[in-house]
Design a protein around this motif. Sequence first.
Motif, PDB file in Angstrom:
ATOM      1  N   LEU A   1      34.297  51.818  33.586  1.00  0.00           N
ATOM      2  CA  LEU A   1      35.538  51.157  33.161  1.00  0.00           C
ATOM      3  C   LEU A   1      35.677  49.809  33.853  1.00  0.00           C
ATOM      4  O   LEU A   1      36.015  48.805  33.215  1.00  0.00           O
ATOM      5  CB  LEU A   1      36.749  52.044  33.456  1.00  0.00           C
ATOM      6  CG  LEU A   1      38.113  51.453  33.089  1.00  0.00           C
ATOM      7  CD1 LEU A   1      38.199  51.167  31.587  1.00  0.00           C
ATOM      8  CD2 LEU A   1      39.232  52.379  33.541  1.00  0.00           C
ATOM      9  N   ALA A   2      35.384  49.760  35.148  1.00  0.00           N
ATOM     10  CA  ALA A   2      35.480  48.497  35.891  1.00  0.00           C
ATOM     11  C   ALA A   2      34.496  47.463  35.342  1.00  0.00           C
ATOM     12  O   ALA A   2      34.843  46.280  35.196  1.00  0.00           O
ATOM     13  CB  ALA A   2      35.222  48.739  37.375  1.00  0.00           C
ATOM     14  N   VAL A   3      33.279  47.895  35.029  1.00  0.00           N
ATOM     15  CA  VAL A   3      32.279  46.980  34.456  1.00  0.00           C
ATOM     16  C   VAL A   3      32.764  46.439  33.113  1.00  0.00           C
ATOM     17  O   VAL A   3      32.687  45.236  32.847  1.00  0.00           O
ATOM     18  CB  VAL A   3      30.911  47.691  34.298  1.00  0.00           C
ATOM     19  CG1 VAL A   3      29.963  46.871  33.445  1.00  0.00           C
ATOM     20  CG2 VAL A   3      30.307  47.972  35.658  1.00  0.00           C
ATOM     21  N   LEU A   4      33.264  47.312  32.273  1.00  0.00           N
ATOM     22  CA  LEU A   4      33.740  46.885  30.952  1.00  0.00           C
ATOM     23  C   LEU A   4      34.927  45.938  31.073  1.00  0.00           C
ATOM     24  O   LEU A   4      35.023  44.960  30.329  1.00  0.00           O
ATOM     25  CB  LEU A   4      34.103  48.104  30.101  1.00  0.00           C
ATOM     26  CG  LEU A   4      32.941  49.031  29.745  1.00  0.00           C
ATOM     27  CD1 LEU A   4      33.450  50.262  29.005  1.00  0.00           C
ATOM     28  CD2 LEU A   4      31.892  48.299  28.928  1.00  0.00           C
ATOM     29  N   ILE A   5      35.831  46.200  32.000  1.00  0.00           N
ATOM     30  CA  ILE A   5      36.984  45.316  32.199  1.00  0.00           C
ATOM     31  C   ILE A   5      36.525  43.936  32.637  1.00  0.00           C
ATOM     32  O   ILE A   5      37.000  42.915  32.126  1.00  0.00           O
ATOM     33  CB  ILE A   5      37.971  45.919  33.224  1.00  0.00           C
ATOM     34  CG1 ILE A   5      38.659  47.147  32.632  1.00  0.00           C
ATOM     35  CG2 ILE A   5      39.001  44.889  33.659  1.00  0.00           C
ATOM     36  CD1 ILE A   5      39.489  47.928  33.637  1.00  0.00           C
ATOM     37  N   ARG A   6      35.581  43.883  33.586  1.00  0.00           N
ATOM     38  CA  ARG A   6      35.086  42.577  34.077  1.00  0.00           C
ATOM     39  C   ARG A   6      34.396  41.780  32.975  1.00  0.00           C
ATOM     40  O   ARG A   6      34.369  40.558  33.021  1.00  0.00           O
ATOM     41  CB  ARG A   6      34.149  42.774  35.256  1.00  0.00           C
ATOM     42  CG  ARG A   6      34.854  43.031  36.566  1.00  0.00           C
ATOM     43  CD  ARG A   6      33.912  42.897  37.745  1.00  0.00           C
ATOM     44  NE  ARG A   6      32.831  43.870  37.722  1.00  0.00           N
ATOM     45  CZ  ARG A   6      32.890  45.091  38.241  1.00  0.00           C
ATOM     46  NH1 ARG A   6      33.986  45.493  38.826  1.00  0.00           N
ATOM     47  NH2 ARG A   6      31.857  45.900  38.179  1.00  0.00           N
ATOM     48  N   GLN A   7      33.830  42.461  31.990  1.00  0.00           N
ATOM     49  CA  GLN A   7      33.076  41.778  30.941  1.00  0.00           C
ATOM     50  C   GLN A   7      33.875  41.552  29.654  1.00  0.00           C
ATOM     51  O   GLN A   7      33.317  41.105  28.654  1.00  0.00           O
ATOM     52  CB  GLN A   7      31.800  42.575  30.620  1.00  0.00           C
ATOM     53  CG  GLN A   7      30.868  42.733  31.806  1.00  0.00           C
ATOM     54  CD  GLN A   7      30.464  41.398  32.408  1.00  0.00           C
ATOM     55  OE1 GLN A   7      30.171  40.446  31.700  1.00  0.00           O
ATOM     56  NE2 GLN A   7      30.458  41.319  33.721  1.00  0.00           N
ATOM     57  N   LEU A   8      35.172  41.822  29.678  1.00  0.00           N
ATOM     58  CA  LEU A   8      35.979  41.586  28.481  1.00  0.00           C
ATOM     59  C   LEU A   8      35.982  40.106  28.130  1.00  0.00           C
ATOM     60  O   LEU A   8      36.058  39.248  29.017  1.00  0.00           O
ATOM     61  CB  LEU A   8      37.419  42.071  28.694  1.00  0.00           C
ATOM     62  CG  LEU A   8      37.625  43.572  28.615  1.00  0.00           C
ATOM     63  CD1 LEU A   8      39.030  43.943  29.085  1.00  0.00           C
ATOM     64  CD2 LEU A   8      37.380  44.083  27.207  1.00  0.00           C
ATOM     65  N   PRO A   9      35.904  39.772  26.857  1.00  0.00           N
ATOM     66  CA  PRO A   9      35.896  38.371  26.445  1.00  0.00           C
ATOM     67  C   PRO A   9      37.234  37.669  26.713  1.00  0.00           C
ATOM     68  O   PRO A   9      38.277  38.311  26.803  1.00  0.00           O
ATOM     69  CB  PRO A   9      35.630  38.432  24.934  1.00  0.00           C
ATOM     70  CG  PRO A   9      35.314  39.833  24.612  1.00  0.00           C
ATOM     71  CD  PRO A   9      35.726  40.692  25.745  1.00  0.00           C
ATOM     72  N   ARG A  10      37.168  36.357  26.826  1.00  0.00           N
ATOM     73  CA  ARG A  10      38.357  35.552  27.107  1.00  0.00           C
ATOM     74  C   ARG A  10      39.389  35.609  25.983  1.00  0.00           C
ATOM     75  O   ARG A  10      40.550  35.359  26.208  1.00  0.00           O
ATOM     76  CB  ARG A  10      37.964  34.100  27.362  1.00  0.00           C
ATOM     77  CG  ARG A  10      37.163  33.920  28.622  1.00  0.00           C
ATOM     78  CD  ARG A  10      36.988  32.472  29.007  1.00  0.00           C
ATOM     79  NE  ARG A  10      38.226  31.754  29.189  1.00  0.00           N
ATOM     80  CZ  ARG A  10      39.027  31.826  30.253  1.00  0.00           C
ATOM     81  NH1 ARG A  10      38.725  32.631  31.230  1.00  0.00           N
ATOM     82  NH2 ARG A  10      40.113  31.103  30.345  1.00  0.00           N
ATOM     83  N   GLU A  11      38.949  35.925  24.771  1.00  0.00           N
ATOM     84  CA  GLU A  11      39.901  35.950  23.659  1.00  0.00           C
ATOM     85  C   GLU A  11      40.641  37.278  23.564  1.00  0.00           C
ATOM     86  O   GLU A  11      41.417  37.501  22.640  1.00  0.00           O
ATOM     87  CB  GLU A  11      39.217  35.632  22.328  1.00  0.00           C
ATOM     88  CG  GLU A  11      38.209  36.657  21.872  1.00  0.00           C
ATOM     89  CD  GLU A  11      36.796  36.330  22.291  1.00  0.00           C
ATOM     90  OE1 GLU A  11      35.876  36.969  21.766  1.00  0.00           O
ATOM     91  OE2 GLU A  11      36.592  35.456  23.152  1.00  0.00           O
ATOM     92  N   GLY A  12      40.447  38.156  24.529  1.00  0.00           N
ATOM     93  CA  GLY A  12      41.081  39.463  24.496  1.00  0.00           C
ATOM     94  C   GLY A  12      42.518  39.446  24.989  1.00  0.00           C
ATOM     95  O   GLY A  12      43.015  38.479  25.568  1.00  0.00           O
ATOM     96  N   ALA A  13      43.180  40.581  24.760  1.00  0.00           N
ATOM     97  CA  ALA A  13      44.579  40.737  25.154  1.00  0.00           C
ATOM     98  C   ALA A  13      44.755  40.733  26.670  1.00  0.00           C
ATOM     99  O   ALA A  13      45.753  40.217  27.184  1.00  0.00           O
ATOM    100  CB  ALA A  13      45.138  42.025  24.554  1.00  0.00           C
ATOM    101  N   VAL A  14      43.800  41.274  27.399  1.00  0.00           N
ATOM    102  CA  VAL A  14      43.898  41.303  28.860  1.00  0.00           C
ATOM    103  C   VAL A  14      43.874  39.883  29.420  1.00  0.00           C
ATOM    104  O   VAL A  14      44.683  39.532  30.286  1.00  0.00           O
ATOM    105  CB  VAL A  14      42.770  42.161  29.482  1.00  0.00           C
ATOM    106  CG1 VAL A  14      42.740  42.007  30.995  1.00  0.00           C
ATOM    107  CG2 VAL A  14      42.942  43.616  29.102  1.00  0.00           C
ATOM    108  N   ALA A  15      42.981  39.062  28.928  1.00  0.00           N
ATOM    109  CA  ALA A  15      42.908  37.674  29.406  1.00  0.00           C
ATOM    110  C   ALA A  15      44.191  36.922  29.097  1.00  0.00           C
ATOM    111  O   ALA A  15      44.711  36.180  29.936  1.00  0.00           O
ATOM    112  CB  ALA A  15      41.711  36.957  28.787  1.00  0.00           C
ATOM    113  N   ARG A  16      44.718  37.102  27.895  1.00  0.00           N
ATOM    114  CA  ARG A  16      45.981  36.430  27.545  1.00  0.00           C
ATOM    115  C   ARG A  16      47.122  36.913  28.429  1.00  0.00           C
ATOM    116  O   ARG A  16      47.981  36.135  28.824  1.00  0.00           O
ATOM    117  CB  ARG A  16      46.316  36.651  26.071  1.00  0.00           C
ATOM    118  CG  ARG A  16      45.541  35.762  25.132  1.00  0.00           C
ATOM    119  CD  ARG A  16      46.129  35.774  23.727  1.00  0.00           C
ATOM    120  NE  ARG A  16      46.380  37.106  23.196  1.00  0.00           N
ATOM    121  CZ  ARG A  16      45.466  37.873  22.598  1.00  0.00           C
ATOM    122  NH1 ARG A  16      44.235  37.427  22.452  1.00  0.00           N
ATOM    123  NH2 ARG A  16      45.776  39.074  22.148  1.00  0.00           N
TER     124      ARG A  16
END
Length: 129
Positions: free
Chosen positions: A35-50
């Motif tokens: 989960l931590a790896v996937l979170i770190r690799q989420l794209p910038r256009e995602g909801a988490v980044a926003r």
Amino acid sequence: MFVDEHAEALEADLLRFYGLDLLDWHRGRLSSRRLAVLIRQLPREGAVARETEGEAAEWSVGDYLLAHVVDQLAQSNWMFATVNQDEDADPLDPPRPLPRPGDDPVEESDPPLQAHSNPGPAELAAFFT
């Protein structure tokens, strides 16, 4: 904890980008490391980044460079127009930089060319005409 603070955005991004359900982590089907790896690799256009970075997440390096080029071109045009205007003419207002994420909004009544000030659409149109 990051997962608790951004659960909705994280759930949406995991489904959108990886086809995974965040509940799989709670059910023990998804390890904390993965989960931590996937979170770190989420794209910038995602909801988490926003959610975590605000408007800055929507700006790429190219967007910042393009805004800088526009600012430099406006400054150059202003200098050219200032040097070539009639000596008795009123001085031209210098251009304001384009707004960047995180800048404070500038009121229309604010004087031009303050540190990190932003031009309005009408001012940009007037300057380039």
